[in-house]
Structure formats: C-alpha cells, structure tokens
Design a protein around this motif. Sequence first.
Motif, PDB file in Angstrom:
ATOM      1  N   UNK A   1       0.852  -1.191   0.000  1.00 13.56           N
ATOM      2  CA  UNK A   1       0.000   0.000   0.000  1.00 13.56           C
ATOM      3  C   UNK A   1       0.885   1.238   0.000  1.00 13.56           C
ATOM      4  N   UNK A   2       0.667   2.118  -0.986  1.00 17.41           N
ATOM      5  CA  UNK A   2       1.420   3.365  -1.081  1.00 17.41           C
ATOM      6  C   UNK A   2       0.593   4.473  -0.425  1.00 17.41           C
ATOM      7  N   UNK A   3       0.973   4.856   0.797  1.00 14.72           N
ATOM      8  CA  UNK A   3       0.232   5.863   1.561  1.00 14.72           C
ATOM      9  C   UNK A   3       0.859   7.226   1.293  1.00 14.72           C
ATOM     10  N   UNK A   4       0.086   8.054   0.596  1.00 15.92           N
ATOM     11  CA  UNK A   4       0.609   9.332   0.114  1.00 15.92           C
ATOM     12  C   UNK A   4       0.764   9.311  -1.392  1.00 15.92           C
ATOM     13  N   UNK A   5       0.003   8.412  -2.053  1.00 19.06           N
ATOM     14  CA  UNK A   5       0.059   8.296  -3.511  1.00 19.06           C
ATOM     15  C   UNK A   5      -0.306   9.628  -4.153  1.00 19.06           C
ATOM     16  N   UNK A   6       0.335   9.930  -5.281  1.00 17.13           N
ATOM     17  CA  UNK A   6       0.128  11.222  -5.940  1.00 17.13           C
ATOM     18  C   UNK A   6       0.056  11.036  -7.452  1.00 17.13           C
ATOM     19  N   UNK A   7      -0.721  11.895  -8.075  1.00 17.51           N
ATOM     20  CA  UNK A   7      -0.808  11.894  -9.540  1.00 17.51           C
ATOM     21  C   UNK A   7       0.225  12.825 -10.154  1.00 17.51           C
ATOM     22  N   UNK A   8       0.970  13.567  -9.327  1.00 18.46           N
ATOM     23  CA  UNK A   8       1.923  14.558  -9.828  1.00 18.46           C
ATOM     24  C   UNK A   8       3.246  13.897 -10.202  1.00 18.46           C
ATOM     25  N   UNK A   9       3.614  14.046 -11.462  1.00 22.47           N
ATOM     26  CA  UNK A   9       4.871  13.480 -11.958  1.00 22.47           C
ATOM     27  C   UNK A   9       6.047  14.072 -11.186  1.00 22.47           C
ATOM     28  N   UNK A  10       6.954  13.218 -10.740  1.00 19.70           N
ATOM     29  CA  UNK A  10       8.145  13.665 -10.031  1.00 19.70           C
ATOM     30  C   UNK A  10       8.033  13.629  -8.532  1.00 19.70           C
ATOM     31  N   UNK A  11       6.812  13.504  -7.988  1.00 22.11           N
ATOM     32  CA  UNK A  11       6.658  13.390  -6.539  1.00 22.11           C
ATOM     33  C   UNK A  11       6.896  11.943  -6.111  1.00 22.11           C
ATOM     34  N   UNK A  12       7.387  11.806  -4.861  1.00 22.76           N
ATOM     35  CA  UNK A  12       7.659  10.461  -4.349  1.00 22.76           C
ATOM     36  C   UNK A  12       6.412   9.580  -4.408  1.00 22.76           C
ATOM     37  N   UNK A  13       5.275  10.158  -4.115  1.00 22.68           N
ATOM     38  CA  UNK A  13       4.034   9.386  -4.122  1.00 22.68           C
ATOM     39  C   UNK A  13       3.634   8.911  -5.504  1.00 22.68           C
ATOM     40  N   UNK A  14       4.293   9.433  -6.521  1.00 19.21           N
ATOM     41  CA  UNK A  14       4.046   8.985  -7.894  1.00 19.21           C
ATOM     42  C   UNK A  14       5.184   8.102  -8.397  1.00 19.21           C
ATOM     43  N   UNK A  15       6.422   8.506  -8.094  1.00 21.77           N
ATOM     44  CA  UNK A  15       7.590   7.764  -8.590  1.00 21.77           C
ATOM     45  C   UNK A  15       7.614   6.320  -8.097  1.00 21.77           C
ATOM     46  N   UNK A  16       7.319   6.130  -6.821  1.00 24.83           N
ATOM     47  CA  UNK A  16       7.467   4.795  -6.240  1.00 24.83           C
ATOM     48  C   UNK A  16       6.451   3.790  -6.775  1.00 24.83           C
ATOM     49  N   UNK A  17       5.142   4.110  -6.819  1.00 28.73           N
ATOM     50  CA  UNK A  17       4.224   3.135  -7.417  1.00 28.73           C
ATOM     51  C   UNK A  17       4.497   2.908  -8.899  1.00 28.73           C
ATOM     52  N   UNK A  18       4.968   3.939  -9.609  1.00 27.51           N
ATOM     53  CA  UNK A  18       5.330   3.761 -11.018  1.00 27.51           C
ATOM     54  C   UNK A  18       6.467   2.753 -11.137  1.00 27.51           C
ATOM     55  N   UNK A  19       7.472   2.888 -10.274  1.00 26.27           N
ATOM     56  CA  UNK A  19       8.604   1.957 -10.306  1.00 26.27           C
ATOM     57  C   UNK A  19       8.148   0.529 -10.025  1.00 26.27           C
ATOM     58  N   UNK A  20       7.282   0.379  -9.032  1.00 28.47           N
ATOM     59  CA  UNK A  20       6.806  -0.962  -8.669  1.00 28.47           C
ATOM     60  C   UNK A  20       5.963  -1.578  -9.782  1.00 28.47           C
ATOM     61  N   UNK A  21       5.046  -0.818 -10.340  1.00 22.67           N
ATOM     62  CA  UNK A  21       4.167  -1.334 -11.389  1.00 22.67           C
ATOM     63  C   UNK A  21       4.943  -1.634 -12.674  1.00 22.67           C
ATOM     64  N   UNK A  22       5.888  -0.777 -13.018  1.00 17.68           N
ATOM     65  CA  UNK A  22       6.649  -0.988 -14.247  1.00 17.68           C
ATOM     66  C   UNK A  22       7.643  -2.128 -14.127  1.00 17.68           C
ATOM     67  N   UNK A  23       7.996  -2.479 -12.890  1.00 18.44           N
ATOM     68  CA  UNK A  23       8.956  -3.563 -12.684  1.00 18.44           C
ATOM     69  C   UNK A  23       8.362  -4.951 -12.767  1.00 18.44           C
TER      70      UNK A  23
END
Length: 762
Positions: free
Chosen positions: A283-305
């Motif tokens: 669970x990513x607590x603090x998820x964000x739709x804003x490109x470049x924010x930690x709340x966006x970068x981390x779920x993107x990394x996990x999903x793309x991996x």
Amino acid sequence: MIKNDKNTTSSDKITTSLDKILTASEILEKTIRSGINTLCEDDSKIILKQYGIPVVQEKRVANPEDAAKAAEDFGFPVVLKGLGSNISHKTEMGLVKVGLTSRSEVKKTADQFLKSSKDLIDGLLVQPKIEGTRELVAGVFKDPQFGHVVMFGLGGILTEAINDVVFRIAPLKDIDVEHMIEELSLKSLLDNFRGEEKADRNQIKSILKGLSEIAVKFPFIKEIDINPLIITKKGDLVAVDALVVTETGEERKKSAGIFAEIDNSTLVDKKLLKSLFYPDSVAFIGASASFGKWGNMLPVDTLSGGFKGEVYLVNPKGGKILNKKVYKSVCDIKGKVDLAVITIPAHLVPGLIPELKEKKIKGMLLITAGFKETGQKGAELEKELTAKAADAGIVILGPNTMGVCNPYNDFFCSSAHVHPVPGSTALVSQSGNLGVQILAFAEQQGIGIRMFSGTGNEAMVGMEDYIEAFKEDVKTRTLLLYIENVKNGKRFFKSAAEVSRKKPIVVLKGGRTKAGFKAAASHTGALASNIRVFDAACCQAGIIKADQPMDLVNLSAVFSSLPLPKGNRVAIMTLGGGWGVVTSDLCMEYGLEMPRLPEKIISKLDTILPSYWSHGNPVDIVGEGDPEIPKTAVEELLKWDGCDAVLHLGILGKRIFAEKMIDYMDSSDPSHSKKDLDFMREMLIKIEEDYVEHIARLTEKYEKPVIGVSILTDSRSKILYRIENCRYNSVFFPSPERAVKSLASMCRYGKWKEDVKALENK
C-alpha cells in the motif's frame, strides 16, 4: 590470567605504606578511591608486569640523596624521572634525564626537578639506562564504539610524526597479533639492525596479548601507554616508560550505560525483516498523480517492474491515480497488506500507527524525511514514532530512505527506476543517492542483485541487522555496504566477522576524516582516530575495504562470478608488451607474485607463437590474430600448479577496431557488398562471444579466477558476462588497474579465511 615472570624486573614496591606488592586490581581500586584517574609510572608498570609485560628495573625515592644511592646500586649510567599523579608528559615538562653518569650529577638533577616542579612531584624514579637504538610504542585505548583497542608501532619522541602504528580490537587472537606485526611499514627494524639482534617476536606477541588481557579484565581503563618499549641489543624488549589512565567516575557511569545499551540493543526479527522484501501486497500511503513526486515515482517503479502482487494506492482525496482506484484510508482496503510505503509529511506519520496496527501491517518503508536528520525536534519525533511502531509490532525501514528492491520478487520500489537482474550481490547503503547509483551501474553492467536497501536514519533496522540477516541467506554470495557511521560498533564487528567466514563483505566508508579523541593523555590516544579504528575492525573481521564507489561494482563482479584464488601467484597473458609490463608493476605494488614460467609451458607456447614471443610471465602473444591462440594460452596457464589466477589483456575489444575498419572500408570502397560487410561484423561478434564463454568454462574447469581487461569498450561492452549453465561468469574490466586491484582484494580475503580456518583447527 595474571602472569608472574620471575625473569621480569620491576620496582620493589609500590608507593604505599604496605610492605608488599599490590595486585593490579588493588592498585586500580586504590587509585579510583583516591579520586585520581592517572596512575604514576611505577604503579602502571607493576600492573603491566603482572600481565607478562617486561618492564625496566627501577626504584622510587623521595629525595636527592636516596636517588644518588639508588643510582649507585644500579650502576651508571642511569635515568632519573619526576613522578606525580598530575604528570602525564614528563619529557615535555623537562622531568626526564637520560644517561646520568655520577652520584653528583644525579643529586644535582634531582634538586632541579624538585625546585622547578615541587607542587607536581610526589617522588623520584631511578632506572638503569637500557641500551638499544630501536624504540617501539604499545598501548590500549577505549573507543566509544568498538570498546578497547590495542595499538602497536614505532615509538620514541617522534611517535606521532612517524605515525607507523597499527590497531586491533580487543580481545586479540594469535592471528591478530601476527597481522599487527606484519602491517608495520618499517617492520624491517624488528630484524637484525646495525649490529643489534632481531627483536624477540614472541615477546612482542606476549606484550600485545597482555595488554589485551588487561583491557578485558578492567573495562574501566581508558588508556594504557608504553612508550618507549625499547629493543635491547640482544633483541629483548623492555618497557621503560608507562602510563595507565582510568575513567573518571562520571566517565565510568556514562561508558557503562553506553555499552550496556549496545549489548542489550533490541534485535529485529530477521524472518520478519526478510519478509518485507517479499511482500504479496503493498500500500502506497501518500500516492500522488503529480509526476516527479515520491508518491508517484514509487508506485510507477513498482508497477513498471512487473510486481505480481497487489498494489494499493492511498490518499484522503480518493479518485484514481495511474488508472487505479485510490483508497481514502488504508483501513478501507479489503485485502491483506504486507508492506506500507509511506511518503506523507513527517509530523503525520505517528498518527498512522493505529491504522496500520488495525490492518495488521507488519512492515513500514518510510521514505519521508524530516526526522532525526533535521535536528533535535526531528529526533524527538523519530523517537516517538519508533516507540509507537514497536508497541504495534511494526518494523520500520528508514525513515529518510531512497527505497528498496528485490529482483527475485520483481519488487522495485526506489527513486532510481532501475531493474537489475536477480543475482547474488546484496547492496545496503547509508546513502540513498549513492546506493541507487550503484544499483544503476549494476543494471548497466549485468551484475545480478540479491537485494537493495537504503537504510536511511536506521530508526529500527540498522546496518548490523542487514549483515546478520544475510548470514544464512543462500541466495547472497557477496555483501556490498556503504557506511558513513556505525551505530553499534561491537555488534557490527562481531556480526561481520561471523559473516566473513562464509561470504565476503565489501565496505566503502564515507566520512574518512581524522577525528581524533579530544582528551588523549598519551601517544596511544593521540594516534587513534575514528577511521583508523574502523579500518582495524574491518581488517580483523575480514572485511574488504573499497576506496571508491566503482570499487563496489568491481568487487561485486569478481566475488559474485569467480572462485577465490588459493594463493597470490598470478600469470598474465597480453596481446601486447606494454600492457603486460604495466600490469606486472601493478601486481607487485598490490602484493601479488609473478612466478617464472616453467619450461613445460614455454615449450607448449613455442608451438603456437612466433619465435620472438616473450618466453616468460607475462606471456606476450605479440598481437597474433588467430582466435584460438589466446584460448590455448590461457588454458596452459590455468593448468600450471604454480599459478593461482590468470589476468588476460587486450583480447576483448579488438572487435571495435575491426568494426571501425569495416566502416571505413564501406564508406571508401563501394565495391564491397553490404551483405559481406555485415557478415564480417557478425563474425567478429561471434568470435568475441565464443571467447567470453570459453573463459567462463575454463574458470569452471580449473576452479581458478580468470580476469580480463578489454583493449577498448563500446555500448556492447560489460564488466560481467553471464554464461548459461555455468557456475561462473566472465569478468572484463576496462583497465588493468581495476583488474589487479580486484584480484588483490580476492587474494587478501582468501588469505584471511585460510588464517581463520587454521586458527580454528589448532
């Protein structure tokens, strides 16, 4: 155990009203009761003598007349010293005179001492002058992280200037003492020297072991200093000056508290820690739709991996992010959550603990900064959070971390957005930026990663926990650590020494500044610094030290891909003479041997090489273009019993030169068909691939490390080449320096393991 050596001389009695020599314990207890923490020289020597350390014969007296009589009894020349509990540097204060040759000279000097320093002097000390031109220093000091450390080196009045000393953590084993002697830069002074016999090494070992025993027996000792420790003309050793300093009452209380806290530090459940890198749901607590924010970068990394588990996004605003439903609270998630990745502001994090506890989440990857690293207020917030998490049974990774990854679970959760292949190298870094950079290099060079973690502030999980967790992990073959500070020196040292028996630990130390102790009362204390103690702990624990970040990549490649050498004898094969000469020099500089080539191998190579080849080690194959020649030459060297490892230079990378020639031919002579030129390019690649595989197969066949150096590199070039169905891989570096340095580290580690094994089998 206290030793009573009848052949060792000391003062006849300590300065007390008692008519017997006190034991070390009695002397120290008496000193502590008196409120004085610096022992007089003769009292210090009595303690040393009782632990097998040879000391000079001497006598304490109260007045010039008695000093003169004692000098006559000993025989001239003599040494006269002023004694006092507040005198720690007698020479600098002018209270030491060496080589007095008459009764009148002794009385006159004693009068001068008493007049110039009457408020400091408690007595006078008379000693016979010990003849010997070589002076050593030995001692002990108490490090706030690692506990007692034993020091040994060249002594005398220029001790600090020469600075040729070595350190080891107490208690010392025999192998530690041997290594201390061998590591001295000027150890040749211990051999026969200018008509004087070589130093008795057994006495040196006994002295160092004795110092270690004292330190272990009396943990409240702060420093012991023996300087000089004179080597007599016959090679015996005699301590002619000594100082023992105990901790003050306040220091003892503080020290006891620190080391009690270290010894009783809470250990993180290693099974639970490992499970956090194998989550089935995140669970990513603090998820964000804003490109470049930690709340966006981390779920993107996990999903793309390619993570195959469940990914939940949490934000009080709800809605959708990354085309996934966003939960307003982690408690709204119906499925099980193994790991919570937190990126919300620091002051909000403690309020999450009840929700995580209700959801039965056991792991928290706390990316958020704003805790201990920001100052006192942040430290208090971190302490509050850690206590709440511990009560809730939650393990915190971080805070202030760059993330983690586990290629074996396709779980990538860091800012780097790199996805290295699964491998045997575990990487743990106290610098997130440096850690993810090394991770990116690993991906680029094909180096497989077992796991990566940035430790952040280490609120709960520290470097020692990671070391211990990987001890029994069968997938981990090598540990790479970037360390800026050690939270628990004693535990770090013990854990690393245990792990090193099974697998190599490579450490890059940040902050290598000379931060010495502020209140050093002796040469021993003045020569110590945080980094020198850390380096000593590494040597003693079998840790391989890296000098630069790229060393971590280099050493990861060789330790994860090659067998350990059984010795330090190296054979070199080179495409050209210059590189062979340079590499030979490097081998000698790094302590590797270059044995002579036997006639049997020379005769074999004579059949495939021109008559003008080098006929020695290095084997110069004089630029021969037949791809079978280097294959044969390397195998002949590996067959050789007198060789433990092979370096081969200049074979890989020839393709690049040939491809350039084909390109130039294509542009300057249109008569050549494109099909033929492409075929030539493919053949060059095939020849290189065959050679790379052949080297890996030879490594497996002969169980010896083979390290290559590429003559040139391009986008196809790597450090590590994986070979299917082969236990080992091929390793090629872009320079001889990196190849030799890496091989030398393998040899040192192999030697350390052999020494430890031999000691255990005694």
